[in-house]
Every structure is written in structure tokens, then in C-alpha cells.
Design an enzyme around this catalytic site. Structure first.
Site, PDB file in Angstrom:
ATOM      1  CB  CYS A  39      -7.864 -61.460 -18.636  1.00  0.00           C
ATOM      2  SG  CYS A  39      -6.337 -61.563 -17.683  1.00  0.00           S
ATOM      3  CD  GLU A  99      -2.795 -61.842 -23.100  1.00  0.00           C
ATOM      4  OE1 GLU A  99      -2.611 -62.944 -22.535  1.00  0.00           O
ATOM      5  OE2 GLU A  99      -3.895 -61.478 -23.532  1.00  0.00           O
ATOM      6  CB  ILE A 154       1.571 -71.913 -18.476  1.00  0.00           C
ATOM      7  CG1 ILE A 154       2.516 -71.542 -19.626  1.00  0.00           C
ATOM      8  CG2 ILE A 154       2.080 -73.152 -17.727  1.00  0.00           C
ATOM      9  CD1 ILE A 154       3.868 -71.002 -19.183  1.00  0.00           C
ATOM     10  CB  CYS A 193      -3.131 -59.606 -19.214  1.00  0.00           C
ATOM     11  SG  CYS A 193      -2.744 -61.349 -18.927  1.00  0.00           S
TER      12      CYS A 193
HETATM   13  N1  THU Z   1      -6.140 -66.403 -21.611  1.00  0.00           N
HETATM   14  C1  THU Z   1      -4.977 -65.849 -22.024  1.00  0.00           C
HETATM   15  O1  THU Z   1      -3.899 -66.468 -21.959  1.00  0.00           O
HETATM   16  N2  THU Z   1      -5.006 -64.580 -22.518  1.00  0.00           N
HETATM   17  C2  THU Z   1      -6.144 -63.881 -22.780  1.00  0.00           C
HETATM   18  O2  THU Z   1      -6.077 -62.818 -23.358  1.00  0.00           O
HETATM   19  C3  THU Z   1      -7.447 -64.430 -22.375  1.00  0.00           C
HETATM   20  C4  THU Z   1      -7.413 -65.715 -21.636  1.00  0.00           C
HETATM   21  C5  THU Z   1      -6.121 -67.789 -21.148  1.00  0.00           C
HETATM   22  C6  THU Z   1      -6.363 -68.035 -19.687  1.00  0.00           C
HETATM   23  C7  THU Z   1      -6.819 -69.476 -19.704  1.00  0.00           C
HETATM   24  O3  THU Z   1      -5.671 -70.317 -19.760  1.00  0.00           O
HETATM   25  C8  THU Z   1      -7.559 -69.605 -21.014  1.00  0.00           C
HETATM   26  O4  THU Z   1      -7.107 -68.532 -21.832  1.00  0.00           O
HETATM   27  C9  THU Z   1      -9.060 -69.566 -20.882  1.00  0.00           C
HETATM   28  O5  THU Z   1      -9.460 -68.467 -20.148  1.00  0.00           O
END
Ligand code: THU
Length: 149
Positions: free
Chosen positions: A91, A55, A43, A94
Site C-alpha cells: 500500500c 511490510e 495485524i 508502506c
Molecule cells: N495489507 C498488507 O498487510 N500489506 C499489503 O501490501 C496490502 C494490504 C493488509 C492490510 C489489511 O490488514 C489487509 O491487508 C486488507 O487490506
């Protein structure tokens, strides 16, 4: 629940992503120790830093509900509007949130680039030498404590 089914639920969750800035849609499906599943999507926000990863969305929904014991999370991601075709690893932020609530030696992170192509990793592998509650003298978070049913 099978890893394949958990990945299907992560792919479904990805459809809910709000990603007007990166156009990179991520979905997660978090399996609790007692078999419940919490789905999450990323989001984003016009101010960028308030954005939340898929996550953490899944974890925070579960924590709100009183869940404190987790088994596995499936994660899928890729360009919005296209089927997934590559791995998407959590990331660092997370991984640290997982470290708060999960045993690094048993919690599994399942990455998938299709329902049939999966990799299973332990949290310990993704976050070696991590810093957790016990480093501050706290026990691991207590089991389900009567959160909203
Ligand atoms: N993002 C995630 O939701 N989870 C991940 O494992 C890697 C990155 C999202 C963060 C951002 O909204 C987009 O992916 C690009 O980085």
C-alpha cells in the site's frame, strides 16, 4: 539469499497474520544489506485504523534492532486460509515507510503469486517522485547504530 527463499519466508510469515476483519493475510520478508531477514505479518484492530501491514511490521522489527540498511522485501498476500494465487503490492503508506529507509534506485520489492512466479520492482517504480529525508535536509538514515543485538 535467493528471491525464491525470501518468498518462502514471506509465505511462512503470512501464517502469523491476525486478520479477523478483512480475512486477507499478508506476509513479508525483509532482507538487510548484511543478510539478516525480518519477517512480518499484518495485524488488524477492531478500530480498523490502528491495523499494521505486513511490510511495516517487518520494517519496524528491523529498525528496533538497529538495522538501517536494506536490500529487498518479498510480499505475498491473499484470502486467509488459502494458498496465495495473486499478486499483492504494498500500500501507499508502506511504500512511504520504505522510502524513509531505502534507496529508491536499488531497493527491490519482490511480489509473488507462487514461489516460482515472481516480479521484482524497484522502489522508484512503485513510488516515483517520492518524498524522503533528504527533502528535509536530512541525510539517509545512518547504518547500524548499536541497536539491541
Ligand atoms: N495489507 C498488507 O498487510 N500489506 C499489503 O501490501 C496490502 C494490504 C493488509 C492490510 C489489511 O490488514 C489487509 O491487508 C486488507 O487490506
Amino acid at each position: 539469499m535467493s528471491d525464491e527463499r525470501l518468498v518462502e519466508l514471506a509465505i511462512e510469515a503470512r501464517e502469523h497474520a491476525y486478520v479477523p476483519y478483512s480475512h486477507f493475510a499478508v506476509g513479508a520478508a525483509l532482507l538487510t544489506a548484511d543478510g539478516s531477514v525480518y519477517q512480518g505479518c499484518n495485524i488488524e484492530n477492531a478500530a480498523y485504523t490502528p491495523s499494521n501491514c505486513a511490510e511495516r511490521t517487518a520494517f519496524f522489527k528491523a529498525i528496533y534492532d538497529g538495522e538501517r540498511s536494506f536490500s529487498t522485501i518479498a510480499v505475498v498476500g491473499g484470502p486467509e486460509g488459502k494458498p496465495i494465487s495473486d499478486w499483492c503490492a504494498p500500500c501507499g503508506v508502506c511504500r512511504q515507510v520504505m522510502r524513509e529507509f531505502c534507496d529508491p534506485d536499488s531497493f527491490r520489492i519482490v511480489l509473488a503469486r507462487s514461489t516460482d512466479e515472481r516480479r521484482s520492482l524497484l522502489l522508484r517504480e512503485l513510488l516515483p517522485e517520492g518524498f524522503g529525508p533528504e527533502d528535509l535536509g536530512h541525510p539517509a538514515p545512518a547504518a547500524k547504530d548499536g541497536g539491541a543485538a
